[in-house]
Enzyme design. Structure first.
Site, PDB file in Angstrom:
ATOM      1  N   PRO A   1       0.781  -1.243   0.000  1.00 36.30           N
ATOM      2  CA  PRO A   1       0.000   0.000   0.000  1.00 36.30           C
ATOM      3  C   PRO A   1       0.811   1.292   0.000  1.00 36.30           C
ATOM      4  CG  PRO A   1       0.091  -0.899   2.208  1.00 36.30           C
ATOM      5  CD  PRO A   1       0.798  -1.887   1.326  1.00 36.30           C
ATOM      6  N   CYS A   2       1.441   1.605  -1.132  1.00 39.84           N
ATOM      7  CA  CYS A   2       2.200   2.854  -1.206  1.00 39.84           C
ATOM      8  C   CYS A   2       1.289   4.076  -1.115  1.00 39.84           C
ATOM      9  CB  CYS A   2       3.062   2.892  -2.459  1.00 39.84           C
ATOM     10  SG  CYS A   2       2.207   2.518  -4.002  1.00 39.84           S
ATOM     11  N   HIS A   3      -0.030   3.888  -1.296  1.00 43.94           N
ATOM     12  CA  HIS A   3      -0.952   5.012  -1.111  1.00 43.94           C
ATOM     13  C   HIS A   3      -1.014   5.456   0.348  1.00 43.94           C
ATOM     14  CE1 HIS A   3      -3.374   1.351  -0.523  1.00 43.94           C
ATOM     15  NE2 HIS A   3      -4.104   2.061   0.328  1.00 43.94           N
TER      16      HIS A   3
END
Length: 218
Positions: free
Chosen positions: A182-184
């Protein structure tokens, strides 16, 4: 949710040496499909090890380019994965492991976007990324759960590289498995949303889905 599965077949017009390289001992079985989601079509690709890549904005041209890149990287044409009657990619009896990993990734993605799943429990193939970037992304995947965020500097500290906040940002940009890894959830320490390879609107939608940001009014 509709699945638009796209498959490729070996091109008989390819030069013999090209086909020979693709069918060599290092070739890896893999399969792919395009999934319709609230953030646009996502291309999912899986090997026998697990989910290997997620590609944003996978309209026809982008999907074709991604499949061509993966064909070169993995050294083999993708395995055909027939859809079920409902349109969801299936893993028929006797299918290679990549087909099963792909079907499970689709199932969990659908559950995530429906607001039902709070974590992904997928086998992942990390082979498309190495070194520092892989270390940072594995830390992110393991220790930044649904509904939380982390700063670039904090993530650098967590992997023992306090001077590497900028490099963390670059690692997020090279993430082959967005949404699942989850780089968001990585934001600026001062409160800014930070950058995102899928576009800032996509990042806002994902953070709103997880309750970090308010849902957009329209």
């Amino acid at each position: 949710m509709t699945i638009a599965e796209r498959q490729t077949q070996p091109d008989p017009r390819k030069r013999p040496e090209r086909r020979g390289r693709l069918e060599g001992a290092d070739a890896r079985a893999w399969a792919w499909a395009v999934l319709a989601t609230p953030i646009g079509p996502l291309l999912l690709a899986a090997t026998d090890e697990g989910l290997a890549q997620v590609v944003f904005h996978a309209e026809e041209k982008t999907a074709a380019e991604a499949v061509a890149r993966l064909t070169r990287r993995l050294g083999a044409e993708p395995t055909a994965v027939p859809p079920t009657a409902s349109g969801t990619a299936a893993a028929p009896s006797g299918a290679p492991h990549c087909a099963g990993h792909l079907a499970e990734a689709i199932r969990q993605m659908e559950s995530y976007f429906a607001g039902e799943a709070k974590a992904f429990t997928l086998s992942l193939d990390w082979s498309l990324i190495t070194g520092f970037n892989r270390r940072v992304l594995r830390e992110l995947a393991a220790h930044v759960p649904y509904g939380t965020v982390v700063g670039y500097q904090n993530l650098a500290d967590r992997v023992g590289e306090p001077g590497a906040a900028r490099a963390v940002g670059m690692a997020m940009g090279s993430n082959p498995l967005p949404v699942v890894v989850p780089c968001h959830r990585v934001v600026e320490s001062g409160g800014g949303i930070g950058g995102f390879g899928g576009g800032l609107e996509t990042k806002r939608i994902l953070l709103a889905l997880e309750g970090v940001l308010p849902q957009p009014l329209f």
